[in-house]
Design an enzyme around this catalytic site. Structure first.
Site, PDB file in Angstrom:
ATOM      1  N   ASP A 226       7.625   0.144  23.268  1.00 37.63           N
ATOM      2  CA  ASP A 226       8.382  -0.070  24.507  1.00 37.63           C
ATOM      3  C   ASP A 226       7.571   0.387  25.718  1.00 37.63           C
ATOM      4  O   ASP A 226       7.595  -0.241  26.780  1.00 37.63           O
ATOM      5  CB  ASP A 226       9.716   0.694  24.455  1.00 37.63           C
ATOM      6  CG  ASP A 226      10.553   0.274  23.256  1.00 37.63           C
ATOM      7  OD1 ASP A 226      10.635  -0.933  22.990  1.00 37.63           O
ATOM      8  OD2 ASP A 226      11.109   1.166  22.567  1.00 37.63           O
ATOM      9  N   HIS A 262      15.637   2.950  21.132  1.00 42.21           N
ATOM     10  CA  HIS A 262      14.811   1.778  20.829  1.00 42.21           C
ATOM     11  C   HIS A 262      15.668   0.605  20.352  1.00 42.21           C
ATOM     12  O   HIS A 262      15.578   0.172  19.212  1.00 42.21           O
ATOM     13  CB  HIS A 262      13.740   2.125  19.792  1.00 42.21           C
ATOM     14  CG  HIS A 262      12.959   0.929  19.340  1.00 42.21           C
ATOM     15  ND1 HIS A 262      12.091   0.255  20.174  1.00 42.21           N
ATOM     16  CD2 HIS A 262      12.938   0.256  18.166  1.00 42.21           C
ATOM     17  CE1 HIS A 262      11.565  -0.773  19.528  1.00 42.21           C
ATOM     18  NE2 HIS A 262      12.066  -0.802  18.306  1.00 42.21           N
TER      19      HIS A 262
HETATM   20  P1  NAI Z   1       7.615  -6.207   6.614  1.00 41.84           P
HETATM   21  O1  NAI Z   1       8.764  -6.760   5.888  1.00 41.84           O
HETATM   22  O2  NAI Z   1       6.469  -7.090   6.903  1.00 41.84           O
HETATM   23  O3  NAI Z   1       7.055  -4.919   5.849  1.00 41.84           O
HETATM   24  C1  NAI Z   1       7.874  -3.925   5.333  1.00 41.84           C
HETATM   25  C2  NAI Z   1       7.174  -3.313   4.142  1.00 41.84           C
HETATM   26  O4  NAI Z   1       7.988  -2.243   3.663  1.00 41.84           O
HETATM   27  C3  NAI Z   1       6.958  -4.290   2.979  1.00 41.84           C
HETATM   28  O5  NAI Z   1       5.616  -4.275   2.575  1.00 41.84           O
HETATM   29  C4  NAI Z   1       7.870  -3.759   1.892  1.00 41.84           C
HETATM   30  O6  NAI Z   1       7.375  -3.950   0.586  1.00 41.84           O
HETATM   31  C5  NAI Z   1       7.905  -2.281   2.253  1.00 41.84           C
HETATM   32  N1  NAI Z   1       9.024  -1.568   1.656  1.00 41.84           N
HETATM   33  C6  NAI Z   1      10.305  -1.960   1.472  1.00 41.84           C
HETATM   34  N2  NAI Z   1      11.018  -1.012   0.857  1.00 41.84           N
HETATM   35  C7  NAI Z   1      10.170   0.023   0.658  1.00 41.84           C
HETATM   36  C8  NAI Z   1      10.301   1.296   0.069  1.00 41.84           C
HETATM   37  N3  NAI Z   1      11.454   1.707  -0.448  1.00 41.84           N
HETATM   38  N4  NAI Z   1       9.226   2.083   0.035  1.00 41.84           N
HETATM   39  C9  NAI Z   1       8.054   1.681   0.565  1.00 41.84           C
HETATM   40  N5  NAI Z   1       7.867   0.493   1.121  1.00 41.84           N
HETATM   41  C10 NAI Z   1       8.915  -0.326   1.169  1.00 41.84           C
HETATM   42  O7  NAI Z   1       8.195  -5.589   7.982  1.00 41.84           O
HETATM   43  P2  NAI Z   1       7.384  -5.116   9.280  1.00 41.84           P
HETATM   44  O8  NAI Z   1       7.247  -6.239  10.212  1.00 41.84           O
HETATM   45  O9  NAI Z   1       6.165  -4.383   8.843  1.00 41.84           O
HETATM   46  O10 NAI Z   1       8.446  -4.096   9.923  1.00 41.84           O
HETATM   47  C11 NAI Z   1       8.754  -2.875   9.303  1.00 41.84           C
HETATM   48  C12 NAI Z   1       9.870  -2.159  10.044  1.00 41.84           C
HETATM   49  O11 NAI Z   1       9.456  -1.802  11.356  1.00 41.84           O
HETATM   50  C13 NAI Z   1      11.135  -2.973  10.230  1.00 41.84           C
HETATM   51  O12 NAI Z   1      12.265  -2.174   9.934  1.00 41.84           O
HETATM   52  C14 NAI Z   1      11.108  -3.351  11.688  1.00 41.84           C
HETATM   53  O13 NAI Z   1      12.411  -3.577  12.202  1.00 41.84           O
HETATM   54  C15 NAI Z   1      10.480  -2.137  12.282  1.00 41.84           C
HETATM   55  N6  NAI Z   1       9.883  -2.338  13.622  1.00 41.84           N
HETATM   56  C16 NAI Z   1       9.944  -1.301  14.498  1.00 41.84           C
HETATM   57  C17 NAI Z   1       9.411  -1.387  15.758  1.00 41.84           C
HETATM   58  C18 NAI Z   1       9.453  -0.209  16.676  1.00 41.84           C
HETATM   59  O14 NAI Z   1       9.108  -0.357  17.832  1.00 41.84           O
HETATM   60  N7  NAI Z   1       9.829   0.965  16.238  1.00 41.84           N
HETATM   61  C19 NAI Z   1       8.799  -2.645  16.224  1.00 41.84           C
HETATM   62  C20 NAI Z   1       8.716  -3.653  15.207  1.00 41.84           C
HETATM   63  C21 NAI Z   1       9.272  -3.497  13.969  1.00 41.84           C
END
Ligand code: NAI
Length: 410
Positions: A226, A262
């Site tokens: 952000d 956020h």
């Molecule tokens: P993604 O789906 O590409 O990757 C998530 C990963 O987490 C996958 O590799 C999956 O296998 C893994 N995973 C699922 N359950 C798990 C567990 N119990 N233990 C370990 N790994 C596990 O998603 P992406 O794009 O990487 O986003 C991840 C998170 O970040 C989402 O919740 C998203 O909303 C959040 N996010 C936060 C932002 C922020 O500014 N704080 C900005 C963008 C995304």
């Protein structure tokens, strides 16, 4: 008082090409959810900072061995290890200085961050439990959404596991406990001071409060994206003149505190507090332009979601932001002064009415954040104060949701 941080104080200005210093010890950083859209580019970026990171531990439920094999060929003096599935989680988090958590589901078009709570709360709860048990002194950078709820959830888990007492005990003597100055971390379960049983229990409560706060000082909801968006979108806005060559102003020179939380309206960029002077009169008189800019910062995540048409949410700018935040944590841990980043954390003394959790600019240290960097409500423009009041209502509900979930599990 709100002394706006200088741009040079904000975030990581460290060059990835800096020569590695010979480290006295190996600094380990763990990524939980390392195979995902954020985890993979984040691992690559952290590897380029091998002067700060000498061991990168990658944990996920899938694909992580291949990703580690791939990354391990990058010519940096940084060891990469793969940790696949719950049986290898303990080893992944052991001895890490920072644990970055992008594990869990990401938004699809039409979904809010809060829609992810059902799946991600459970994931975060299980990960937090292991982190608290195995490596409670690591700094936690929580990326998984909804950040506004998952940070309070994690703080609850740490509080229970580290024996910092229950929330009920806290309200019994909250004033005296809250007015205690920050003290060095008390070891959980340490002896209560001698005296009457009433004194003893008051002492114990204070100690538990301090212990709780010391845990929470290390638990950060990552809002750096952000802040990065606020800088970049402002640099491109009508409020800053372009450079003579026609290019927009350097966003790295415009630090804008983003407070609140956020998600949607809880993302509150304080344009009036920009490090590069903005004409406050213009911010007020050209309110429509100002509000459009603010809204574009709040909605930037949705813009990416829609543009990717279901292929994921923001990952690249997020990985960049998480890398910057992680490096800032490490620099502060190594004793570098004046490291300031915005993040969503628990405050011992609420900044806004009774809200314990609030994103604000923080001064970082080796024991977590020390204080906020001069956040003061009454220095803000009236509409900024109004946005904070509005955001606070939503935040209050998100916080309760996270805390309640943790309490039901415990
Ligand atoms: P993604 O789906 O590409 O990757 C998530 C990963 O987490 C996958 O590799 C999956 O296998 C893994 N995973 C699922 N359950 C798990 C567990 N119990 N233990 C370990 N790994 C596990 O998603 P992406 O794009 O990487 O986003 C991840 C998170 O970040 C989402 O919740 C998203 O909303 C959040 N996010 C936060 C932002 C922020 O500014 N704080 C900005 C963008 C995304």
């Amino acid at each position: 008082t709100m002394s706006s941080p200088k741009a040079s104080e904000y975030g990581s200005q460290a060059s990835p090409l800096r020569q590695p210093a010979t480290p006295n010890e190996i600094t380990k950083v763990t990524i939980l959810g390392a195979a995902g859209g954020i985890g993979q580019p984040l691992a690559l970026l952290l590897m380029l900072h091998s002067e700060y990171v000498q061991h990168l531990a990658l944990y996920d439920l899938v694909h992580v061995r291949g990703i580690a094999a791939d990354l391990s060929h990058v010519d940096r003096q940084c060891k990469v290890t793969a940790h696949l599935g719950p049986d290898e989680l303990t080893e992944a988090v052991r001895d890490a200085k920072v644990i970055v958590i992008p594990a869990g589901l990401a938004q699809k078009p039409g979904m809010s961050r809060d829609d992810l709570f059902g799946s991600n709360a459970k994931i975060m709860y299980n990960l937090a439990k292991v982190c608290a048990q195995v490596n409670p002194s690591a700094h936690l950078a929580i990326i998984s959404n909804p950040v506004n709820s998952l940070v309070p959830l994690t703080c609850e888990v740490y509080q229970r596991i580290l024996g910092a007492g229950s929330r009920k005990e806290k309200s019994a003597d909250s004033n005296s406990a809250l007015s205690q100055p920050a003290a060095p971390p008390a070891s959980p379960g340490a002896a209560a001071p001698a005296g009457s049983s009433a004194q003893k229990s008051a002492g114990k409560q204070q100690q538990q409060q301090q212990c709780f706060h010391d845990c929470c000082r290390r638990i950060f909801g990552v809002t750096t994206l952000d802040v990065v968006r606020a800088s970049t979108l402002s640099a491109k806005s009508a409020f800053f003149k372009p450079e003579p060559n026609g290019l927009f102003k350097d966003p790295a020179k415009i630090a804008i505190p983003v407070v609140g939380g956020h998600a949607g309206k809880t993302i509150i960029p304080l344009l009036s507090q920009s490090t590069m002077k903005v004409d406050k009169k213009r911010l007020i008189e050209e309110k429509a332009t100002t509000l459009t800019l603010i809204e574009s910062i709040q909605q930037a995540g949705i813009e990416v979601l829609n543009a990717k048409k279901g292929a994921g949410s923001a990952t690249l700018a997020m990985a960049y932001s998480a890398c910057r935040f992680t490096i800032s944590l490490l620099r502060a841990q190594q004793g570098e002064p004046n490291i300031i980043e915005c993040a969503y954390v628990r405050h011992q003394q609420p900044l806004v009415s009774d809200l314990e959790y609030f994103a604000a600019p923080l001064v970082l240290s080796k024991d977590g954040y020390v204080k906020t960097q001069g956040f003061s409500l009454n220095k803000l423009l009236p509409y900024e104060q109004q946005m904070i009041e509005e955001g606070a209502k939503e935040l209050r509900m998100s916080v309760a949701k996270g805390e309640d979930f943790a309490k039901e599990q415990l």
